[in-house]
Scaffold this motif. Structure first.
Motif, mmCIF file in Angstrom:
data_model
loop_
_atom_site.group_PDB
_atom_site.id
_atom_site.type_symbol
_atom_site.label_atom_id
_atom_site.label_comp_id
_atom_site.label_asym_id
_atom_site.label_seq_id
_atom_site.Cartn_x
_atom_site.Cartn_y
_atom_site.Cartn_z
ATOM 1 N N PHE A 167 -10.939 2.916 2.873
ATOM 2 C CA PHE A 167 -11.410 4.082 2.122
ATOM 3 C C PHE A 167 -10.419 5.231 2.253
ATOM 4 O O PHE A 167 -10.237 5.785 3.342
ATOM 5 C CB PHE A 167 -12.782 4.519 2.624
ATOM 6 N N HIS A 168 -9.757 5.545 1.150
ATOM 7 C CA HIS A 168 -8.848 6.687 1.088
ATOM 8 C C HIS A 168 -9.437 7.688 0.095
ATOM 9 O O HIS A 168 -9.928 7.293 -0.959
ATOM 10 C CB HIS A 168 -7.459 6.277 0.582
ATOM 11 N N TYR A 169 -9.384 8.972 0.416
ATOM 12 C CA TYR A 169 -9.857 9.944 -0.565
ATOM 13 C C TYR A 169 -9.041 11.227 -0.456
ATOM 14 O O TYR A 169 -8.477 11.547 0.582
ATOM 15 C CB TYR A 169 -11.348 10.252 -0.367
ATOM 16 N N ARG A 170 -8.984 11.924 -1.575
ATOM 17 C CA ARG A 170 -8.268 13.197 -1.590
ATOM 18 C C ARG A 170 -8.723 14.016 -2.793
ATOM 19 O O ARG A 170 -9.010 13.468 -3.855
ATOM 20 C CB ARG A 170 -6.754 12.989 -1.650
ATOM 21 N N ILE A 171 -8.786 15.331 -2.604
ATOM 22 C CA ILE A 171 -9.039 16.236 -3.719
ATOM 23 C C ILE A 171 -7.688 16.597 -4.332
ATOM 24 O O ILE A 171 -6.799 17.082 -3.635
ATOM 25 C CB ILE A 171 -9.759 17.512 -3.249
ATOM 26 N N LEU A 172 -7.548 16.340 -5.605
ATOM 27 C CA LEU A 172 -6.314 16.653 -6.315
ATOM 28 C C LEU A 172 -6.627 17.506 -7.536
ATOM 29 O O LEU A 172 -7.691 17.365 -8.145
ATOM 30 C CB LEU A 172 -5.594 15.369 -6.738
ATOM 31 N N GLU A 223 -10.330 -8.310 3.029
ATOM 32 C CA GLU A 223 -10.119 -9.755 3.104
ATOM 33 C C GLU A 223 -8.741 -10.135 2.559
ATOM 34 O O GLU A 223 -8.226 -11.213 2.871
ATOM 35 C CB GLU A 223 -11.208 -10.487 2.320
ATOM 36 N N VAL A 224 -8.168 -9.248 1.769
ATOM 37 C CA VAL A 224 -6.840 -9.490 1.189
ATOM 38 C C VAL A 224 -5.764 -8.707 1.931
ATOM 39 O O VAL A 224 -4.704 -9.236 2.273
ATOM 40 C CB VAL A 224 -6.820 -9.100 -0.313
ATOM 41 N N PHE A 225 -6.041 -7.437 2.225
ATOM 42 C CA PHE A 225 -5.020 -6.548 2.791
ATOM 43 C C PHE A 225 -5.170 -6.350 4.304
ATOM 44 O O PHE A 225 -4.246 -5.823 4.937
ATOM 45 C CB PHE A 225 -5.082 -5.179 2.092
ATOM 46 N N HIS A 226 -6.328 -6.709 4.846
ATOM 47 C CA HIS A 226 -6.573 -6.609 6.291
ATOM 48 C C HIS A 226 -6.331 -5.189 6.807
ATOM 49 O O HIS A 226 -5.800 -4.985 7.896
ATOM 50 C CB HIS A 226 -5.695 -7.614 7.058
ATOM 51 N N TYR A 227 -6.683 -4.205 5.979
ATOM 52 C CA TYR A 227 -6.539 -2.774 6.291
ATOM 53 C C TYR A 227 -5.083 -2.368 6.548
ATOM 54 O O TYR A 227 -4.828 -1.340 7.182
ATOM 55 C CB TYR A 227 -7.399 -2.396 7.507
ATOM 56 N N GLY A 228 -4.167 -3.158 6.020
ATOM 57 C CA GLY A 228 -2.757 -2.837 6.234
ATOM 58 C C GLY A 228 -2.024 -2.446 4.967
ATOM 59 O O GLY A 228 -0.783 -2.469 4.946
ATOM 60 N N LYS A 236 -0.431 4.132 -10.518
ATOM 61 C CA LYS A 236 0.851 3.523 -10.161
ATOM 62 C C LYS A 236 0.937 3.287 -8.648
ATOM 63 O O LYS A 236 1.472 2.265 -8.203
ATOM 64 C CB LYS A 236 2.002 4.407 -10.637
ATOM 65 N N CYS A 237 0.413 4.222 -7.877
ATOM 66 C CA CYS A 237 0.427 4.062 -6.418
ATOM 67 C C CYS A 237 -0.439 2.879 -5.996
ATOM 68 O O CYS A 237 -0.084 2.132 -5.070
ATOM 69 C CB CYS A 237 -0.065 5.343 -5.746
ATOM 70 N N ILE A 238 -1.572 2.686 -6.677
ATOM 71 C CA ILE A 238 -2.452 1.560 -6.377
ATOM 72 C C ILE A 238 -1.772 0.241 -6.721
ATOM 73 O O ILE A 238 -1.767 -0.707 -5.933
ATOM 74 C CB ILE A 238 -3.781 1.693 -7.147
ATOM 75 N N VAL A 239 -1.188 0.186 -7.909
ATOM 76 C CA VAL A 239 -0.508 -1.029 -8.364
ATOM 77 C C VAL A 239 0.648 -1.370 -7.431
ATOM 78 O O VAL A 239 0.848 -2.532 -7.054
ATOM 79 C CB VAL A 239 -0.018 -0.870 -9.804
ATOM 80 N N ASN A 240 1.411 -0.370 -7.029
ATOM 81 C CA ASN A 240 2.549 -0.615 -6.120
ATOM 82 C C ASN A 240 2.075 -1.146 -4.774
ATOM 83 O O ASN A 240 2.731 -2.014 -4.171
ATOM 84 C CB ASN A 240 3.362 0.661 -5.935
ATOM 85 N N ALA A 241 0.945 -0.644 -4.289
ATOM 86 C CA ALA A 241 0.405 -1.124 -3.014
ATOM 87 C C ALA A 241 -0.013 -2.577 -3.134
ATOM 88 O O ALA A 241 0.214 -3.374 -2.200
ATOM 89 C CB ALA A 241 -0.791 -0.267 -2.590
ATOM 90 N N ILE A 242 -0.586 -2.949 -4.250
ATOM 91 C CA ILE A 242 -0.970 -4.348 -4.471
ATOM 92 C C ILE A 242 0.262 -5.240 -4.539
ATOM 93 O O ILE A 242 0.316 -6.303 -3.912
ATOM 94 C CB ILE A 242 -1.811 -4.479 -5.760
ATOM 95 N N LYS A 243 1.260 -4.812 -5.274
ATOM 96 C CA LYS A 243 2.487 -5.592 -5.421
ATOM 97 C C LYS A 243 3.187 -5.804 -4.093
ATOM 98 O O LYS A 243 3.667 -6.914 -3.794
ATOM 99 C CB LYS A 243 3.430 -4.902 -6.420
#
Length: 287
Positions: A115-120, A141-146, A276-283
């Motif tokens: 869980f990441h959150y921020r006011i922008l 289950e995929v990223f193991h919090y990493g 884009k930040c989400i997609v890059n983290a997945i990649k």
């Protein structure tokens, strides 16, 4: 009506109301990212104030709007997307003394998501002050919090309202004498009571207030001064630009519907930057 606008621009019709079982049956079994923006009115400052004055429930107790989050959580649990991306008003953090946000976080983390959150603030991308809380999570289950994720840095730009204004604007957007008189009297009444409520004349060299879904009623939060005339509302096209939509974005609905839709919208380039930040983290996880 929002489906009409979506179809005109993207050639697809969104399925519709996810509270209905027949709609949820159309959801694909597997997809990478769930994006959601559950109704903000039950949690916004204006929404809570209005509901309190009417003796109505707000937050999760608002059965019609406040419970939509739980349908989103159900979809997340059933389909396990790799990432989730949620958005709401800043007041969500403080609503019900922080308990509403605490429940949202607990539900998502109990489902096994980080869980990441921020006011922008959208003001870094468009000339509008628009603070929202953004929530991003990744399937443990995929990223193991990493996962290597961080929200984007805000760009430094000199944004001005005048840059999104049209040169030739139909006089129908100019406030009538009656409406302009009412807005001034309303503002004076609240000022006398020590409140800050009232209309807002936009600083053309700066940024505007936050545009709301009620903009269609009188346009009071963002008015444009005119020489020798009453102030005017923004046109629907200007509202689109104020939310960061491209010039070629098609507006196939009435002015009233357009004001509702753009007032409810997100700031598009800010969403793109977070996306884009989400997609890059997945990649990065699958490299």
């Amino acid at each position: 009506m929002a489906q009409i606008t979506y179809y005109a621009n993207f050639g697809e019709i969104p399925f519709g109301d996810i509270t209905k079982k027949e709609t949820r049956r159309w959801i694909p079994d597997a997809f990478d990212v769930l994006c959601g923006g559950f109704p903000c009115q039950p949690f916004s400052i204006a929404g809570v104030t209005k509901k309190n004055s009417m003796g109505r429930m707000h937050g999760f107790e608002d059965e019609k709007q406040g419970n939509l989050f739980f349908y989103i959580a159900e979809i997340i649990e059933r389909h396990r997307p790799k990432a989730i991306f949620l958005e709401n008003v800043k007041n969500l953090l403080s609503h019900n003394r922080g308990n509403t946000f605490k429940i949202i976080k607990e539900i998502l983390t109990n489902l096994g998501y980080s869980f990441h959150y921020r006011i922008l603030d959208g003001k870094y991308f468009v000339p509008q002050h628009r603070e929202r809380v953004f929530m991003v999570g990744f399937d443990s289950e995929v990223f193991h919090y990493g996962e290597e994720f961080s929200f984007p840095d805000m760009p430094v730009k000199d944004l001005k309202v005048k840059d999104i204004l049209m040169e030739d604007v139909d006089t129908k957007y100019t406030l009538s004498d009656q409406l302009w008189r009412y807005l001034q009297e309303y503002a004076n009444k609240h000022k006398a009571n020590g409140n800050g409520f009232g209309f807002g004349i936009a600083d053309l060299e700066g940024i505007t207030r936050t545009m709301s879904a009620r903009y269609y009623k009188d346009g009071s939060e963002i008015l444009i001064a005119q020489k020798y005339r009453n102030p005017r509302r923004l046109t629907p096209r200007e509202c689109a630009l104020l939310q960061g939509y491209p010039d070629e974005f098609i507006i196939p609905v009435s002015d009233t519907q357009a004001y509702r839709q753009f007032g409810n919208s997100v700031v598009v380039p800010l969403i793109e930057a977070i996306g884009k930040c989400i997609v890059n983290a997945i990649k990065r996880n699958f490299e």
